[in-house]
Enzyme design. Structure first.
Site, PDB file in Angstrom:
ATOM      1  N   VAL A 122       0.828  -1.219   0.000  1.00  0.00           N
ATOM      2  CA  VAL A 122       0.000   0.000   0.000  1.00  0.00           C
ATOM      3  C   VAL A 122       0.850   1.251   0.000  1.00  0.00           C
ATOM      4  O   VAL A 122       1.929   1.289   0.585  1.00  0.00           O
ATOM      5  CB  VAL A 122      -0.948   0.002   1.225  1.00  0.00           C
ATOM      6  CG1 VAL A 122      -0.176   0.151   2.533  1.00  0.00           C
ATOM      7  CG2 VAL A 122      -2.001   1.111   1.117  1.00  0.00           C
ATOM      8  N   TYR A 124       0.680   4.904   1.361  1.00  0.00           N
ATOM      9  CA  TYR A 124      -0.031   5.771   2.309  1.00  0.00           C
ATOM     10  C   TYR A 124       0.445   7.198   2.092  1.00  0.00           C
ATOM     11  O   TYR A 124       1.574   7.429   1.675  1.00  0.00           O
ATOM     12  CB  TYR A 124       0.351   5.422   3.755  1.00  0.00           C
ATOM     13  CG  TYR A 124      -0.305   4.203   4.361  1.00  0.00           C
ATOM     14  CD1 TYR A 124      -1.670   3.972   4.286  1.00  0.00           C
ATOM     15  CD2 TYR A 124       0.468   3.293   5.096  1.00  0.00           C
ATOM     16  CE1 TYR A 124      -2.237   2.864   4.894  1.00  0.00           C
ATOM     17  CE2 TYR A 124      -0.096   2.185   5.711  1.00  0.00           C
ATOM     18  CZ  TYR A 124      -1.453   1.973   5.608  1.00  0.00           C
ATOM     19  OH  TYR A 124      -2.014   0.889   6.224  1.00  0.00           O
ATOM     20  N   SER A 171      -9.893  -2.142   3.198  1.00  0.00           N
ATOM     21  CA  SER A 171     -10.026  -1.399   4.445  1.00  0.00           C
ATOM     22  C   SER A 171     -11.491  -1.054   4.658  1.00  0.00           C
ATOM     23  O   SER A 171     -12.281  -1.055   3.701  1.00  0.00           O
ATOM     24  CB  SER A 171      -9.205  -0.116   4.313  1.00  0.00           C
ATOM     25  OG  SER A 171      -9.544   0.786   5.324  1.00  0.00           O
ATOM     26  N   TYR A 184      -6.822   7.506  -0.995  1.00  0.00           N
ATOM     27  CA  TYR A 184      -6.703   6.141  -0.445  1.00  0.00           C
ATOM     28  C   TYR A 184      -8.055   5.444  -0.529  1.00  0.00           C
ATOM     29  O   TYR A 184      -8.156   4.296  -1.001  1.00  0.00           O
ATOM     30  CB  TYR A 184      -6.221   6.238   1.010  1.00  0.00           C
ATOM     31  CG  TYR A 184      -6.153   4.929   1.753  1.00  0.00           C
ATOM     32  CD1 TYR A 184      -5.081   4.059   1.585  1.00  0.00           C
ATOM     33  CD2 TYR A 184      -7.159   4.565   2.657  1.00  0.00           C
ATOM     34  CE1 TYR A 184      -5.014   2.857   2.286  1.00  0.00           C
ATOM     35  CE2 TYR A 184      -7.100   3.372   3.359  1.00  0.00           C
ATOM     36  CZ  TYR A 184      -6.028   2.519   3.179  1.00  0.00           C
ATOM     37  OH  TYR A 184      -5.960   1.335   3.871  1.00  0.00           O
ATOM     38  N   ALA A 186     -10.576   6.077  -2.481  1.00  0.00           N
ATOM     39  CA  ALA A 186     -10.920   5.798  -3.886  1.00  0.00           C
ATOM     40  C   ALA A 186     -10.257   4.506  -4.343  1.00  0.00           C
ATOM     41  O   ALA A 186     -10.892   3.651  -4.969  1.00  0.00           O
ATOM     42  CB  ALA A 186     -10.484   6.956  -4.774  1.00  0.00           C
ATOM     43  N   SER A 187      -8.977   4.334  -4.011  1.00  0.00           N
ATOM     44  CA  SER A 187      -8.264   3.142  -4.473  1.00  0.00           C
ATOM     45  C   SER A 187      -8.826   1.880  -3.816  1.00  0.00           C
ATOM     46  O   SER A 187      -8.883   0.817  -4.435  1.00  0.00           O
ATOM     47  CB  SER A 187      -6.759   3.274  -4.210  1.00  0.00           C
ATOM     48  OG  SER A 187      -6.458   3.293  -2.829  1.00  0.00           O
ATOM     49  N   ASP A 220      -2.495  -1.919  14.331  1.00  0.00           N
ATOM     50  CA  ASP A 220      -1.374  -1.220  14.992  1.00  0.00           C
ATOM     51  C   ASP A 220      -0.027  -1.316  14.275  1.00  0.00           C
ATOM     52  O   ASP A 220       1.008  -1.538  14.915  1.00  0.00           O
ATOM     53  CB  ASP A 220      -1.248  -1.700  16.440  1.00  0.00           C
ATOM     54  CG  ASP A 220      -0.833  -3.173  16.531  1.00  0.00           C
ATOM     55  OD1 ASP A 220      -0.687  -3.834  15.475  1.00  0.00           O
ATOM     56  OD2 ASP A 220      -0.655  -3.673  17.660  1.00  0.00           O
TER      57      ASP A 220
HETATM   58  N1  NAP Z   1      -2.711  -0.612   9.269  1.00  0.00           N
HETATM   59  C1  NAP Z   1      -3.968  -0.263   9.183  1.00  0.00           C
HETATM   60  O1  NAP Z   1      -4.537   0.403  10.040  1.00  0.00           O
HETATM   61  C2  NAP Z   1      -4.777  -0.713   8.002  1.00  0.00           C
HETATM   62  C3  NAP Z   1      -6.170  -0.486   8.006  1.00  0.00           C
HETATM   63  C4  NAP Z   1      -6.923  -0.906   6.928  1.00  0.00           C
HETATM   64  C5  NAP Z   1      -6.318  -1.536   5.870  1.00  0.00           C
HETATM   65  N2  NAP Z   1      -4.958  -1.738   5.874  1.00  0.00           N
HETATM   66  C6  NAP Z   1      -4.352  -2.367   4.713  1.00  0.00           C
HETATM   67  O2  NAP Z   1      -3.469  -3.394   5.113  1.00  0.00           O
HETATM   68  C7  NAP Z   1      -2.404  -3.491   4.185  1.00  0.00           C
HETATM   69  C8  NAP Z   1      -1.064  -3.436   4.926  1.00  0.00           C
HETATM   70  O3  NAP Z   1      -0.980  -2.220   5.631  1.00  0.00           O
HETATM   71  P1  NAP Z   1       0.177  -1.945   6.696  1.00  0.00           P
HETATM   72  O4  NAP Z   1      -0.364  -0.980   7.677  1.00  0.00           O
HETATM   73  O5  NAP Z   1       0.759  -3.211   7.136  1.00  0.00           O
HETATM   74  O6  NAP Z   1       1.237  -1.129   5.770  1.00  0.00           O
HETATM   75  P2  NAP Z   1       2.812  -0.862   6.015  1.00  0.00           P
HETATM   76  O7  NAP Z   1       3.241  -1.338   7.340  1.00  0.00           O
HETATM   77  O8  NAP Z   1       3.067   0.562   5.627  1.00  0.00           O
HETATM   78  O9  NAP Z   1       3.454  -1.801   4.915  1.00  0.00           O
HETATM   79  C9  NAP Z   1       3.257  -1.519   3.575  1.00  0.00           C
HETATM   80  C10 NAP Z   1       4.071  -2.457   2.733  1.00  0.00           C
HETATM   81  O10 NAP Z   1       3.930  -2.090   1.353  1.00  0.00           O
HETATM   82  C11 NAP Z   1       5.235  -1.884   0.782  1.00  0.00           C
HETATM   83  N3  NAP Z   1       5.163  -0.821  -0.215  1.00  0.00           N
HETATM   84  C12 NAP Z   1       4.855   0.486  -0.045  1.00  0.00           C
HETATM   85  N4  NAP Z   1       4.948   1.148  -1.194  1.00  0.00           N
HETATM   86  C13 NAP Z   1       5.332   0.248  -2.133  1.00  0.00           C
HETATM   87  C14 NAP Z   1       5.637   0.330  -3.518  1.00  0.00           C
HETATM   88  N5  NAP Z   1       5.572   1.487  -4.180  1.00  0.00           N
HETATM   89  N6  NAP Z   1       6.013  -0.800  -4.162  1.00  0.00           N
HETATM   90  C15 NAP Z   1       6.104  -1.977  -3.508  1.00  0.00           C
HETATM   91  N7  NAP Z   1       5.849  -2.111  -2.198  1.00  0.00           N
HETATM   92  C16 NAP Z   1       5.464  -1.011  -1.511  1.00  0.00           C
HETATM   93  C17 NAP Z   1       6.120  -1.510   1.979  1.00  0.00           C
HETATM   94  O11 NAP Z   1       7.463  -1.846   1.758  1.00  0.00           O
HETATM   95  P3  NAP Z   1       8.572  -0.857   1.139  1.00  0.00           P
HETATM   96  O12 NAP Z   1       8.370   0.463   1.757  1.00  0.00           O
HETATM   97  O13 NAP Z   1       9.848  -1.535   1.480  1.00  0.00           O
HETATM   98  O14 NAP Z   1       8.319  -0.866  -0.335  1.00  0.00           O
HETATM   99  C18 NAP Z   1       5.558  -2.406   3.070  1.00  0.00           C
HETATM  100  O15 NAP Z   1       6.096  -3.701   2.989  1.00  0.00           O
HETATM  101  C19 NAP Z   1      -2.593  -2.357   3.200  1.00  0.00           C
HETATM  102  O16 NAP Z   1      -3.230  -2.832   2.027  1.00  0.00           O
HETATM  103  C20 NAP Z   1      -3.495  -1.404   3.937  1.00  0.00           C
HETATM  104  O17 NAP Z   1      -4.261  -0.586   3.079  1.00  0.00           O
HETATM  105  C21 NAP Z   1      -4.189  -1.344   6.916  1.00  0.00           C
END
Ligand code: NAP
Ligand code: NAG
Length: 293
Positions: A122, A124, A171, A184, A186-187, A220
């Site tokens: 994702v 962000y 999400s 976000y 929208a996607s 978290d």
């Molecule tokens: N955490 C929440 O509260 C929450 C809530 C609802 C939904 N979600 C969904 O859960 C999923 C995981 O979220 P998370 O909070 O675990 O995110 P995160 O900790 O920020 O991890 C995001 C991952 O995506 C990779 N990434 C980011 N930009 C990228 C790019 N341009 N190309 C390839 N890889 C990329 C990052 O690695 P690099 O930076 O090394 O590329 C990282 O491994 C997402 O789809 C998010 O929308 C999360």
């Protein structure tokens, strides 16, 4: 009115009751993942990394990707220590659609096939009012939506062969509107539209590939805590449990799974009007004609 109720609403309600009854009957077993070939995108940190660790403990073949090579290297070593059948990484950016496509082909070669594709990475950006930043919208759509489509197109031939599964990480913000995250949101809404439509198509063409839309509340991870800090104060649920629930829902081939650490959200998020309209619409399609074309 009564006739309408009898004709449509009652049968539909019964179908749903039956669906929930039967879907609750099957139980998840960690052995379901043993020896399975799984891709996890965005697995260098956060929920993706936790999924890789769970899969490793279950004895799966794990292929992880993200941009940061050093982090991926650590994830792979840990996966091997936890008992993965094999663990590899390929680093690259999902902003690059050519990389996305080649990544899947390479992953398939290394693992010798594919059983489960977990689309989780994702982009962000800080919570803020939307003003005129069209490029920001484009970037969110490219990384959070378009690359998911490219990855699944590349993976579908292998998944059809293995009768495998796709997990699409979305999400609550992909189901319900929140301010300050318009690009976000929208996607994530786009993922629901696209992959829910594809799920129907796979069903009518009898391709046995499941599509699980994963609807997550606030979790978290460092990224989410940092983004919401001081602005949005909901309780954040644990990423380890979240990761496990995603794997369970996907292995059980559920159309959708919901996780926010509580039991209430999943009842509120069900949209019976949408489900009924989708069901009613199935009568109007002339599938023989579409499929023979
Ligand atoms: N955490 C929440 O509260 C929450 C809530 C609802 C939904 N979600 C969904 O859960 C999923 C995981 O979220 P998370 O909070 O675990 O995110 P995160 O900790 O920020 O991890 C995001 C991952 O995506 C990779 N990434 C980011 N930009 C990228 C790019 N341009 N190309 C390839 N890889 C990329 C990052 O690695 P690099 O930076 O090394 O590329 C990282 O491994 C997402 O789809 C998010 O929308 C999360
Ligand atoms: C679809 O695939 C799953 C997993 O391989 C299998 O358990 C199920 O029996 C298959 N269903 C059909 C209709 O082939």
């Amino acid at each position: 009115m009564m006739a309408f109720l009898k004709k449509y609403l009652l049968p539909i309600l019964m179908v749903f009751l039956a669906y929930y009854y039967y879907s609750a009957n099957e139980e998840f077993r960690p052995e379901m993942l043993q020896g399975k070939k799984v891709i996890v995108t965005g697995a260098s940190k956060g929920i993706g990394r936790e999924m890789a660790y769970h899969l490793a403990k279950m004895g799966a073949h794990v292929m992880v990707t993200a941009r940061s090579k050093e982090d991926l290297q650590k994830v792979v070593s840990r996966c091997l220590a936890l008992g993965a059948a094999s663990a590899h990484y390929i680093a690259g950016s999902m902003e690059d659609m050519t990389f996305a496509e080649k990544f899947v082909a390479e992953a398939g070669k290394i693992m010798g096939g594919l059983d489960m594709l977990i689309l989780n990475h994702v982009h962000y950006s800080p919570l803020s009012f939307f003003r005129d930043d069209i490029n920001k919208v484009r970037k969110h759509m490219e990384i959070n939506f378009h690359s998911f489509v490219v990855l699944s197109v590349a993976a579908l031939p292998m998944l059809k062969q293995s009768q495998g599964s796709i997990a699409v990480i979305s999400s609550v913000a992909g189901k319900v509107a929140y301010p300050l995250i318009a690009p976000y949101s929208a996607s994530k809404f786009a993922l629901d539209g696209f992959f829910s439509s594809i799920r129907e198509e796979l069903l009518v063409t009898r391709a046995n590939v499941s599509v699980t839309l994963c609807v997550l509340g606030l979790i978290d991870t460092d990224a989410a805590l940092k983004a919401t800090s001081g602005i949005y104060s909901a309780h954040a649920a644990p990423k380890e449990e979240c990761a496990l629930e995603i794997i369970k829902g996907t292995a059980l081939r559920q159309a959708e799974m919901y996780y926010d650490g509580s039991i209430w959200g999943q009842f509120l998020i069900i949209n019976p009007g949408r489900k009924i309209m989708e069901f009613l619409a199935t009568r109007y399609f002339n599938w023989d004609k579409v499929i023979s074309n």
